[in-house]
Design a protein around this motif. Structure first.
Motif, mmCIF file in Angstrom:
data_model
loop_
_atom_site.group_PDB
_atom_site.id
_atom_site.type_symbol
_atom_site.label_atom_id
_atom_site.label_comp_id
_atom_site.label_asym_id
_atom_site.label_seq_id
_atom_site.Cartn_x
_atom_site.Cartn_y
_atom_site.Cartn_z
ATOM 1 N N GLN A 202 0.830 -1.200 0.000
ATOM 2 C CA GLN A 202 0.000 0.000 0.000
ATOM 3 C C GLN A 202 0.873 1.263 0.000
ATOM 4 N N SER A 205 2.233 1.690 -3.474
ATOM 5 C CA SER A 205 1.232 2.243 -4.388
ATOM 6 C C SER A 205 1.113 3.754 -4.224
ATOM 7 N N GLN A 209 2.119 6.720 -6.987
ATOM 8 C CA GLN A 209 1.147 7.746 -7.345
ATOM 9 C C GLN A 209 1.707 9.140 -7.088
ATOM 10 N N SER A 255 -3.525 -4.555 -4.582
ATOM 11 C CA SER A 255 -3.043 -3.506 -3.683
ATOM 12 C C SER A 255 -2.928 -2.152 -4.382
ATOM 13 N N GLY A 256 -3.205 -2.099 -5.672
ATOM 14 C CA GLY A 256 -3.205 -0.843 -6.399
ATOM 15 C C GLY A 256 -1.881 -0.459 -7.012
ATOM 16 N N ALA A 259 -2.323 -0.200 -10.868
ATOM 17 C CA ALA A 259 -3.135 0.951 -11.254
ATOM 18 C C ALA A 259 -2.368 2.255 -11.063
#
Length: 418
Positions: A202, A205, A209, A255-256, A259
């Protein structure tokens, strides 16, 4: 003759410009191409067949090197509805360096990512990158420079190591290529380890980002296919099997991480049917990683667009490629140009050789049936084989024919023939 000479000079000029700048350039790919850039297959190609070589380049956009005449497997992108908008291709070193002009790229990961780093260096022109070298420590950091391009690899086998590298002070990077997941299963001994790993994913991620918001895209490299039977110990076969690594791929996606990344390079896609080539269950021959590097290069077309920046030849490293004209011979080139001019100016398609032949063929007042079609009737009632005389005779004949046709049109058939 003058017009023909000008056309030939224009063709030569166009050829020279194309040889320097290249003619196989591709426009900027659209971001919609990310949906299909990982889709392809390995196809058998007969490397010594000219037809198959052209088919490999035309239908599969593949340019992998071949060293023998046996049927080899070559990678190519599959055709779909986006193919007209997404003409993927294999980048040459010059193309790759132009695309990455002035960029700083950082690779973070384990040995899989390191092999991808070496393949990327080969795409940029270093053909010896990744060769066996015992002098290079396995877990060391490596940096290479190609003109104005800097490519660096940093050892980070686990997700916690990647987070540490992200947070450590380092020169600004234009692109980060990170990969992990294959070795994480080795550290899942307890439930606490699993919870800690999920928290790290997490955080990873969010970090990716954050970099994206700062205009620093990240490419996430998922683990390649594991050849479970080739793993050299029972512990590895139980903890790093293909099914276990597939669970890690899915966990990273949930867990992103995928993405958050600007692009996901799916190692599973270009190794799925080639797992038998994995000699230790984890790593593959250089040819396999070259495909991954070429897929990544195509994604950089929209991740790092050149924006029309003009690049200097002094900045681009072209030492690996022969310069245009190094194999040329000026004397022979001038000789060919002279022969062409002779053919144009003296109306001789044999570049002047027909004049030499006419010396040995004496004109005759009464030609035989074989020579009448190749001779010109001159003013001295003799037949000549000189090309300029033949051209003049043909011109008079065409002019007379044109005048006769005009007279027939204006005054009738009988009046025009008198």
């Amino acid at each position: 003759p003058i017009i023909g000479t000008i056309i030939i000079l224009l063709l030569c000029l166009t050829w020279q410009i194309a040889s320097i700048n290249g003619v196989n350039t591709t426009g900027v790919l659209s971001p919609i191409c990310r949906a299909t850039v990982n889709e392809g297959e390995w196809v058998p190609i007969d490397s010594c067949s000219e037809f198959q070589q052209r088919r490999k380049s035309r239908d599969f956009n593949s340019r992998l090197p071949s060293t023998n005449c046996d049927e080899e497997l070559q990678w190519g992108w599959t055709s779909n509805e986006l193919t007209p908008q997404c003409p993927f291709h294999f980048f040459s070193p010059i193309e790759a360096q132009k695309q990455l002009y002035g960029k700083n790229l950082v690779f973070l990961g384990d040995t899989m990512t390191r092999n991808l780093f070496f393949a990327f260096c080969r795409v940029l022109g270093d053909e010896t990158a990744g060769f066996y070298d015992e002098e290079i420590p396995v877990h060391s950091e490596i940096s290479k420079k190609f003109g104005s391009i800097v490519v660096t690899f940093k050892w980070a086998p686990l997700v916690t190591d990647i987070l540490t590298k992200f947070n450590a002070p380092q020169p600004s990077a234009d692109l980060i290529i990170a990969g992990s997941g294959a070795r994480d299963k080795l550290h899942w001994a307890t439930d606490e380890d699993q919870r800690s790993h999920l928290i790290s994913l997490q955080r990873l991620s969010r970090q990716i980002q954050l970099l994206k918001n700062k205009s620093v895209p990240t490419i996430w490299f998922t683990p390649t296919t594991i050849n479970t039977k080739a793993l050299h110990s029972e512990d590895l076969r139980s903890q790093m099997s293909e099914s276990s690594v597939q669970e890690m791929r899915q966990l990273y996606e949930k867990s992103g991480v995928n993405a958050a990344a600007a692009f996901v390079l799916e190692g599973h896609s270009f190794t799925l049917n080639q797992s038998h080539q994995s000699f230790d269950g984890i790593h593959y021959p250089p040819k396999i990683y070259t495909v991954g590097a070429q897929i990544m290069m195509n994604s950089l077309n929209w991740l790092l667009p050149t924006n029309g920046v003009q690049m200097s030849g002094k900045i681009i490293d072209t030492s690996f490629e022969p310069k245009p004209g190094t194999m040329a011979n000026q004397s022979l080139g001038l000789m060919v140009l002279g022969l062409i001019l002779i053919g144009l100016l003296f109306f001789d398609g044999f570049f002047g050789l027909f004049y030499i032949a006419s010396i040995f063929v004496q004109p005759r007042k009464t030609p035989n049936r074989l020579s009448i079609f190749h001779a010109s009737f001159d003013n001295k009632l003799r037949y000549s084989f000189i090309p300029s005389n033949i051209y003049a005779e043909f011109s008079r004949f065409m002019q007379k024919t044109t005048q006769t046709s005009t007279s027939r049109t204006n005054g009738g058939l009988f009046e025009g023939t008198q």
